[in-house]
Scaffold this active site. Sequence first.
Site, mmCIF file in Angstrom:
data_model
loop_
_atom_site.group_PDB
_atom_site.id
_atom_site.type_symbol
_atom_site.label_atom_id
_atom_site.label_comp_id
_atom_site.label_asym_id
_atom_site.label_seq_id
_atom_site.Cartn_x
_atom_site.Cartn_y
_atom_site.Cartn_z
ATOM 1 N N CYS A 1 5.272 -7.281 13.698
ATOM 2 C CA CYS A 1 4.344 -8.113 13.429
ATOM 3 C C CYS A 1 4.268 -9.335 14.425
ATOM 4 O O CYS A 1 3.401 -10.275 14.382
ATOM 5 C CB CYS A 1 3.936 -8.376 12.205
ATOM 6 S SG CYS A 1 3.483 -7.026 11.106
ATOM 7 N N ASP B 1 -0.489 -10.343 1.628
ATOM 8 C CA ASP B 1 0.776 -9.966 1.837
ATOM 9 C C ASP B 1 1.316 -10.933 3.057
ATOM 10 O O ASP B 1 0.740 -11.579 3.913
ATOM 11 C CB ASP B 1 1.059 -8.411 2.331
ATOM 12 C CG ASP B 1 0.190 -8.119 3.633
ATOM 13 O OD1 ASP B 1 -0.670 -9.012 3.798
ATOM 14 O OD2 ASP B 1 0.586 -6.692 4.000
#
Length: 340
Positions: free
Chosen positions: A20, A234
């Site tokens: 990410c 999240d």
Amino acid sequence: MTTTRETPVRLTQYAHGGGCACKIPPGELEAVLGGLARPADAGDGNLLVGLATGDDAAVVALPAGGGASAGAVVSTADFFTPVVDDPYDWGRIAAANALSDVYAMGGRPLVAVNLLAWPRDVLSFDLAREVLRGGLDIATEAGCHVGGGHSVDDPEPKYGMAVTGLADPARLLRNDAGRPGTPLSLTKPLGLGVLNNRHKATGERFEQAVATMVALNRDASAAALAAGATCATDVTGFGLLGHLHKLARASGVTAVVDTAAVPYLDGAWEAVRDGYVSGGTRRNLEWVAPFTDFGRADDDTRLLLADAQTSGGLLVAGEVPGAPVVGELVPLREHSVVLG
């Protein structure tokens, strides 16, 4: 390309970033998306969560007779470049990360399709098969069907999933539902970004990081719903500070973080002190700085709080059994995030 045990392929060396951390920086992304949001009641009025608040997934109510809702569909997609060298582990991590968006909305995944980009003239398809096997195993653990997918020839390997889930529209977890006086719980420790960056640079393997990334957020989501929580997100590529800022901004509150209560993976502090900080993490910190009162937090603490996580935990407005409380939401102040 063939591989041997003596000369294993290091998948992270075929990617400009990892996991990410390769996301488009949040400030640039918001500039691109500005003006594209549509009112939630556009069309038939069934879009419950769309682009406006930058939440983890889209949610659409399923109409039933008499105008009542028969439930809601949760839709998301997530993919990224290799975050670890082991193809099977990368597949597991990417799948858990994609499924997390459904859990972060309070939903349960139903079916996923694979998204695969592969440099077919450079990397063996045996490695691609291992990536897909890892994704399938995690989806199976989640009780989620995998129904095919889409693949392209690409100079850089990428993998992830588009996931469709189901949710109760009356019991969603949203990033705009935070209220003052609510504690903040974090269900996984931080430090995944710096450990993954160290792995990419040195080849060192960090089992604690892999175990954290492949762990589903299913139980955390269920526990949050059981505790009556209505607000969550999240923690992934924008780091704890970035995702917390988005939650606080969407909810019209300020988040106060107890920096001493935030959990970290073993080796995280050493990794940041040794300089294994990704460009994505530094961009995260630059983006949140105008909205954050850093208090007395030193540079290393700031970097870890902005560390670009891959398949991180849930940040829940509410107490989740077994998860540390790392702060609270308070009435809106000058900054959206305050470190204490």
